[in-house]
Scaffold this motif. Structure first.
Motif, PDB file in Angstrom:
ATOM      1  N   ILE A  52      -5.528  22.874  -2.798  1.00  0.00           N
ATOM      2  CA  ILE A  52      -4.826  23.812  -1.913  1.00  0.00           C
ATOM      3  C   ILE A  52      -3.940  23.055  -0.935  1.00  0.00           C
ATOM      4  CG2 ILE A  52      -5.177  25.489  -0.048  1.00  0.00           C
ATOM      5  CD1 ILE A  52      -7.647  26.467  -1.590  1.00  0.00           C
ATOM      6  N   TYR A  53      -4.453  21.961  -0.396  1.00  0.00           N
ATOM      7  CA  TYR A  53      -3.668  21.143   0.528  1.00  0.00           C
ATOM      8  C   TYR A  53      -2.397  20.607  -0.155  1.00  0.00           C
ATOM      9  CZ  TYR A  53      -2.330  17.170   3.393  1.00  0.00           C
ATOM     10  OH  TYR A  53      -1.615  16.285   4.128  1.00  0.00           O
ATOM     11  N   LEU A  54      -2.522  20.080  -1.359  1.00  0.00           N
ATOM     12  CA  LEU A  54      -1.355  19.558  -2.065  1.00  0.00           C
ATOM     13  C   LEU A  54      -0.354  20.660  -2.412  1.00  0.00           C
ATOM     14  CD1 LEU A  54      -2.867  16.910  -4.507  1.00  0.00           C
ATOM     15  CD2 LEU A  54      -1.555  16.531  -2.428  1.00  0.00           C
ATOM     16  N   THR A  55      -0.842  21.832  -2.781  1.00  0.00           N
ATOM     17  CA  THR A  55       0.042  22.946  -3.089  1.00  0.00           C
ATOM     18  C   THR A  55       0.830  23.379  -1.853  1.00  0.00           C
ATOM     19  OG1 THR A  55      -1.518  23.687  -4.785  1.00  0.00           O
ATOM     20  CG2 THR A  55       0.120  25.295  -4.023  1.00  0.00           C
ATOM     21  N   LEU A  56       0.159  23.509  -0.730  1.00  0.00           N
ATOM     22  CA  LEU A  56       0.859  23.889   0.504  1.00  0.00           C
ATOM     23  C   LEU A  56       1.863  22.827   0.928  1.00  0.00           C
ATOM     24  CD1 LEU A  56      -2.061  25.460   2.554  1.00  0.00           C
ATOM     25  CD2 LEU A  56      -0.155  26.633   1.464  1.00  0.00           C
ATOM     26  N   ALA A  57       1.515  21.571   0.787  1.00  0.00           N
ATOM     27  CA  ALA A  57       2.446  20.499   1.141  1.00  0.00           C
ATOM     28  C   ALA A  57       3.675  20.540   0.242  1.00  0.00           C
ATOM     29  CB  ALA A  57       1.755  19.149   1.017  1.00  0.00           C
ATOM     30  N   PHE A  58       3.485  20.818  -1.040  1.00  0.00           N
ATOM     31  CA  PHE A  58       4.612  20.924  -1.970  1.00  0.00           C
ATOM     32  C   PHE A  58       5.510  22.098  -1.608  1.00  0.00           C
ATOM     33  CE2 PHE A  58       6.317  22.810  -5.900  1.00  0.00           C
ATOM     34  CZ  PHE A  58       7.173  21.781  -6.266  1.00  0.00           C
ATOM     35  N   LEU A  60       5.880  23.549   1.344  1.00  0.00           N
ATOM     36  CA  LEU A  60       6.598  23.270   2.588  1.00  0.00           C
ATOM     37  C   LEU A  60       7.761  22.318   2.346  1.00  0.00           C
ATOM     38  CD1 LEU A  60       3.676  22.993   5.134  1.00  0.00           C
ATOM     39  CD2 LEU A  60       5.376  24.817   4.947  1.00  0.00           C
ATOM     40  N   LYS A  61       7.558  21.317   1.528  1.00  0.00           N
ATOM     41  CA  LYS A  61       8.633  20.377   1.219  1.00  0.00           C
ATOM     42  C   LYS A  61       9.752  21.084   0.464  1.00  0.00           C
ATOM     43  CE  LYS A  61      10.323  16.214   0.921  1.00  0.00           C
ATOM     44  NZ  LYS A  61      10.821  15.521   2.076  1.00  0.00           N
ATOM     45  N   LEU A  62       9.402  21.933  -0.481  1.00  0.00           N
ATOM     46  CA  LEU A  62      10.389  22.693  -1.230  1.00  0.00           C
ATOM     47  C   LEU A  62      11.161  23.644  -0.318  1.00  0.00           C
ATOM     48  CD1 LEU A  62      11.375  23.064  -4.142  1.00  0.00           C
ATOM     49  CD2 LEU A  62       9.736  24.922  -4.356  1.00  0.00           C
ATOM     50  N   LYS A  63      10.470  24.293   0.593  1.00  0.00           N
ATOM     51  CA  LYS A  63      11.124  25.190   1.547  1.00  0.00           C
ATOM     52  C   LYS A  63      12.109  24.430   2.416  1.00  0.00           C
ATOM     53  CE  LYS A  63       9.306  26.257   5.427  1.00  0.00           C
ATOM     54  NZ  LYS A  63      10.189  26.018   6.529  1.00  0.00           N
ATOM     55  N   ASP A  64      11.728  23.237   2.854  1.00  0.00           N
ATOM     56  CA  ASP A  64      12.627  22.429   3.679  1.00  0.00           C
ATOM     57  C   ASP A  64      13.860  21.990   2.904  1.00  0.00           C
ATOM     58  OD1 ASP A  64      10.937  22.698   5.806  1.00  0.00           O
ATOM     59  OD2 ASP A  64       9.977  20.732   5.547  1.00  0.00           O
TER      60      ASP A  64
END
Length: 76
Positions: A52-58, A60-64
């Motif tokens: 879940i942590y890796l998915t959220l980090a991905f 957020l990076k994609l959104k940025d």
């Protein structure tokens, strides 16, 4: 002080570490099976949290990357 720590340790060893054995007796299973179940569940829950942590980090990076504000036309 050393005697107090020893008494506390003895209390937890006598009462606290008996959980798997008592649960196995109550369920009519082997103690080894209950302990393995707890080990597998702890690894599974750790893995789920990390995924879940890796998915959220991905995300957020994609959104940025997608929603960056550009100040002028020449920033393209």
């Amino acid at each position: 002080m050393k005697k107090l720590v020893s008494n506390i340790r003895y209390y937890f060893e006598r009462n606290g570490f008996y959980v798997s054995s008592r649960l196995a007796d109550r369920l009519g299973m082997r103690v080894k099976s209950v302990r393995l179940f707890f080990i597998y569940v702890s690894f599974a829950t750790l893995g789920v949290g990390f995924a879940i942590y890796l998915t959220l980090a991905f995300w957020l990076k994609l959104k940025d990357l997608i929603y960056t504000k550009r100040t002028s036309v020449f920033d393209l």
